[in-house]
Design an enzyme around this catalytic site. Structure first.
Site, short mmCIF file in Angstrom:
data_model
loop_
_atom_site.label_atom_id
_atom_site.label_comp_id
_atom_site.label_asym_id
_atom_site.label_seq_id
_atom_site.Cartn_x
_atom_site.Cartn_y
_atom_site.Cartn_z
N LYS A 1 0.63 -0.75 0.10
CA LYS A 1 -0.19 -0.36 -0.11
C LYS A 1 0.76 1.05 0.05
O LYS A 1 0.39 2.37 -0.55
CB LYS A 1 -0.95 -0.11 1.54
CG LYS A 1 -1.86 -1.26 1.94
CD LYS A 1 -2.55 -1.43 0.18
CE LYS A 1 -3.72 -2.65 0.80
NZ LYS A 1 -4.81 -3.20 -0.29
C1 LIG Z 1 -0.38 -8.27 2.34
C2 LIG Z 1 -2.11 -7.55 1.75
N1 LIG Z 1 -1.70 -8.34 0.43
C3 LIG Z 1 -3.05 -8.53 -0.63
C4 LIG Z 1 -4.23 -7.88 -0.60
C5 LIG Z 1 -4.98 -7.16 -1.85
O1 LIG Z 1 -5.23 -6.03 -2.80
P1 LIG Z 1 -6.37 -5.63 -3.19
O2 LIG Z 1 -7.12 -5.60 -2.08
O3 LIG Z 1 -5.40 -4.64 -3.79
O4 LIG Z 1 -6.77 -7.29 -3.81
C6 LIG Z 1 -3.58 -6.48 1.03
C7 LIG Z 1 -5.16 -5.31 1.22
O5 LIG Z 1 -5.06 -4.67 0.26
C8 LIG Z 1 -2.56 -6.60 1.31
O6 LIG Z 1 -2.90 -5.82 2.25
N1 LIG Z 2 -6.99 -5.16 2.06
C1 LIG Z 2 -6.53 -3.70 2.12
C2 LIG Z 2 -8.74 -4.05 2.00
C3 LIG Z 2 -8.80 -2.58 1.33
O1 LIG Z 2 -8.09 -2.56 -0.28
P1 LIG Z 2 -7.50 -0.88 -0.58
O2 LIG Z 2 -6.29 -1.52 -1.67
O3 LIG Z 2 -8.98 -0.76 -1.41
O4 LIG Z 2 -7.41 0.18 0.20
C4 LIG Z 2 -5.98 -3.49 3.30
O5 LIG Z 2 -5.28 -4.11 4.13
O6 LIG Z 2 -6.54 -2.63 4.32
#
Ligand SMILES: Cc1ncc(COP(=O)(O)O)c(C=O)c1O
Ligand SMILES: N[C@@H](CCOP(=O)(O)O)C(=O)O
Length: 466
Positions: A112
């Site tokens: 993120k």
């Molecule tokens: C460590 C981790 N892996 C995978 C994901 C999944 O990614 P996305 O929500 O973009 O599919 C998340 C949260 O978004 C995450 O924090």
């Molecule tokens: N897995 C995410 C959930 C939110 O996902 P986002 O990519 O839409 O912000 C988290 O860790 O908070």
């Protein structure tokens, strides 16, 4: 570049507008009006660029008319200056034809940071230019919240309120959020799941009076800027492995569908991406959909990969919009039906086109643990419980001669108990977080009720403004 809503009932807006708006007024998600394209020669000219310069080149068309290229380059250079690896997104090989790209070298140890470090700076830039303030409301299953708090803490023109599901994140994830005590940060522990938190955020946006009064903004991946900032690392990996003269596939541990959507967006921009593999945990709605066109929401169950404990993947709406030929009316009808019934009937032809490009694999906790152990034994690679699910999906769906890149989305130290159970190794937090468990925590527990959450948001913002 202008942006349109997936539900077709909001006016087209500029990048700066959609950055601050987050979600379209009609409840839809913003999409670029047209896909920027790079030619093979343009892709080749990006090989070897430092990551920040590459990122600025790839994102510039999305921000055209709002952020000038020199400013964007400067913001990218600042955003990626404090990562703890000189490559920013290092790529390493763990098996024949199988690579891992580490996206967790930013301050909060999860992918993120790749987008959020830039968003913090973009918000500051646009808010200063317009002399405005906003309130960011975000939902997190663990990682988005800490990355947002880290990127936005102490910034004068915004308040940030993050909703996390009480007791459903790892202790490290929770403390990364709740030990940040800056006045502009409010943490709410919602008595519910991540999907409840996400619904509450969307409900606050749907409450027009509240939205306008609080000047709400979003930094979840419902905000297109998040997706845009996640595209460049796919480009970096593909160029490193021979693109545009060779195809590459990607495997992505998936929850809200934002990260893998960025890989798909790179393909729409002309990057030769052969196949996209979704990794799920027991909350496997996407894998069920990809395997059998079964998009039925089940109750969310806690797992070893809490950041993927999701049933309603917001960004699927963007994919659907595109595969429906940008028919916003059809998209809105499917999304409204899904919200009402918990089941989406995607037309078979649409499903078949998606199925031709995407595959899904789900691992339960037991399989996740053995996979962590096996990957460590065979390749000496310590993968966190999210990453390892992507690795397993990548291994299952790779084609001979096409490199498969699995996205490493979090540092193993964020999930030490799962790693120790699988390997006997307790991964230590880096020095910047070594005292995390000694720091004071501050958060407020709230029921899963919109009125209570809106009250808590209002008082968090008021406290910041005084
Ligand atoms: C460590 C981790 N892996 C995978 C994901 C999944 O990614 P996305 O929500 O973009 O599919 C998340 C949260 O978004 C995450 O924090
Ligand atoms: N897995 C995410 C959930 C939110 O996902 P986002 O990519 O839409 O912000 C988290 O860790 O908070």
């Amino acid at each position: 570049m202008k942006y349109v809503s997936t539900r077709g009932q909001a006016p087209a807006r500029s990048f700066s507008d959609i950055l601050l708006a987050g979600l379209a007024e009609d409840g839809g998600l913003f999409m670029p009006e047209a896909w920027p394209q790079f030619t093979a020669d343009e892709w080749r000219s990006m090989r070897g660029l430092p990551y920040a310069a590459l990122a600025a080149r790839v994102m510039a068309p999305f921000m055209a008319g709002s952020i000038n290229p020199a400013t964007l380059l400067h913001l990218c250079e600042e955003a990626y200056a404090n990562f703890d690896h000189s490559a920013i997104v290092p790529l390493l090989q763990i098996e024949d034809g199988l690579f891992v790209q580490e996206l967790f070298h930013g301050p909060t140890l999860a992918f993120k940071d790749m987008a959020m470090q830039l968003l913090g700076r973009l918000f500051d830039h646009v808010l200063t230019e317009r002399n405005e303030r906003v309130t960011i409301v975000g939902a997190t299953s663990g990682d988005t919240g800490s990355a947002a708090i880290e990127a936005f803490k102490g910034r004068e023109r915004l308040s940030v309120v993050i909703l996390h599901p009480e007791g459903r994140t790892s202790d490290v994830q929770r403390r990364q959020m709740t030990t940040v005590l800056d006045a502009n940060i409010t943490n709410l522990a919602v008595q519910g799941t991540f999907d409840d938190c996400q619904d509450l955020v969307k409900a606050m946006f749907a409450d027009t009076a509240f939205r306008e009064d609080m000047r709400l903004s979003a930094v979840n991946s419902i905000n297109w800027a998040r997706i845009a900032a996640q595209i460049p690392y796919y480009v970096y990996a593909a160029l490193s492995l021979g693109a545009p003269d060779r195809e590459v596939s990607f495997a992505v541990p998936t929850g809200n569908f934002g990260n893998i959507l960025a890989a798909w967006a790179a393909r729409k921009m002309g990057l030769p991406v052969r196949h996209l593999c979704v990794g799920s945990n027991r909350n496997d709605i996407l894998t069920r959909f990809l395997n059998a066109n079964d998009m039925t929401a089940h109750t969310v169950v806690p797992s070893l990969s809490p950041s993927m404990d999701i049933q309603v993947s917001s960004n699927f709406e963007r994919l659907l919009f595109e595969f429906l030929g940008r028919d916003a009316k059809a998209c809105a009808a499917l999304m409204t039906g899904f919200r009402q019934t918990g089941k989406m009937d995607v037309p078979d032809t649409v499903w078949a086109s998606i199925h031709g490009l995407f595959s899904g694999l789900a691992l339960d906790d037991e399989a996740t643990t053995s996979e962590i152990r096996e990957v460590h034994q065979k390749s000496q690679y310590l993968a966190d419980p999210h990453t390892v699910i992507g690795i397993a999906a990548g291994r299952k769906f790779r084609h001979p001669g096409v490199p498969m890149v699995a996205m490493a989305t979090a540092h193993p130290a964020k999930f030490p108990d799962a790693i120790r159970a699988a390997t006997g190794i307790f991964p230590a937090l880096p020095p910047s977080l070594a005292d995390l468990f000694d720091r004071e925590e501050r958060f407020r527990v709230v029921p899963n009720v919109i009125e209570a959450v809106e009250d808590a948001v209002r008082s968090g913002v008021l406290a910041n403004n005084h």
